[in-house]
Design an enzyme around this catalytic site. Structure first.
Site, PDB file in Angstrom:
ATOM      1  N   ASN A  25      39.163 -67.051  17.386  1.00 13.49           N
ATOM      2  CA  ASN A  25      38.563 -67.175  16.062  1.00 13.49           C
ATOM      3  C   ASN A  25      38.653 -65.909  15.206  1.00 13.49           C
ATOM      4  OD1 ASN A  25      36.663 -65.957  17.737  1.00 13.49           O
ATOM      5  ND2 ASN A  25      34.926 -66.881  16.723  1.00 13.49           N
ATOM      6  N   GLU A 121      31.411 -59.952  25.458  1.00  8.20           N
ATOM      7  CA  GLU A 121      30.790 -60.472  24.245  1.00  8.20           C
ATOM      8  C   GLU A 121      30.950 -61.981  24.337  1.00  8.20           C
ATOM      9  OE1 GLU A 121      31.287 -60.883  19.461  1.00  8.20           O
ATOM     10  OE2 GLU A 121      32.341 -59.230  20.429  1.00  8.20           O
ATOM     11  N   CYS A 155      30.757 -66.261  16.712  1.00  3.51           N
ATOM     12  CA  CYS A 155      29.744 -66.097  17.750  1.00  3.51           C
ATOM     13  C   CYS A 155      28.387 -65.695  17.187  1.00  3.51           C
ATOM     14  CB  CYS A 155      30.214 -65.079  18.788  1.00  3.51           C
ATOM     15  SG  CYS A 155      30.660 -63.485  18.087  1.00  3.51           S
TER      16      CYS A 155
END
Length: 169
Positions: A25, A121, A155
């Site tokens: 992304n 992450e 996210c």
């Protein structure tokens, strides 16, 4: 720093080879700062992008290569999940992973078996909190922006809102 005859100090030493597994992304925005930081700290890098971001990864690799780095300072490996597993199994000295919780758990297990330090992450489940004294026009605009920025494919997108009962309606 001294305390009761003791001394503490920091020594900065490169860790060696940093493996970077990056998501689909933000195929440029996530791995480039990670690569730059690893290289600036004196490490070499092996980058494994998402299989959905192979073309931008080739360009990133070219930019760093064309910057005049030593020939093997940054390498690029392409492919699906098995390639990421092979990167971990190949013995990197540190691993940076950005992606889903599910895949992150799997990658972290592989790294833990080899005592490879990791930086993870993982996909967020990010709440928004709206208090009773909030400016509701700003809060509602923020909720929409936070949920749909980058088509909601980030996210840090707002995935749920907790709204004080006094302003819920």
């Amino acid at each position: 720093w001294r305390l009761l005859g003791k001394r503490s100090y920091l020594t900065y030493v490169p860790v060696g080879v940093v493996g970077i597994i990056s998501p689909w992304n933000y195929p440029f925005g996530i791995p480039v700062p990670q690569i730059a930081a690893a290289l600036a700290a004196g490490n070499t890098v092996v980058m494994k992008p998402s299989s959905s971001g192979v073309l931008i990864a080739e360009e990133i690799h070219a930019v760093f290569r064309d910057a005049g780095l030593p020939p093997d300072a940054i390498e690029l490996v392409q492919g699906r999940g098995r390639i990421g597993e092979a990167l971990v199994e190949g013995g990197v000295d540190h691993l940076i992973f950005t992606g889903s919780v599910e895949v992150g758990r799997h990658v972290n297990r592989l790294a833990a078996e080899r005592f490879i330090p990791t930086t993870m992450e993982l996909g967020g489940k990010d709440p928004m909190i709206v208090l009773a004294d909030a400016d509701l026009d700003t809060a509602s605009s923020g909720a929409v922006w936070g949920a749909f920025s980058n088509a909601g494919q980030t996210c840090a997108s707002v995935e749920r809102a907790y709204v004080h009962e006094d302003v819920y309606e």
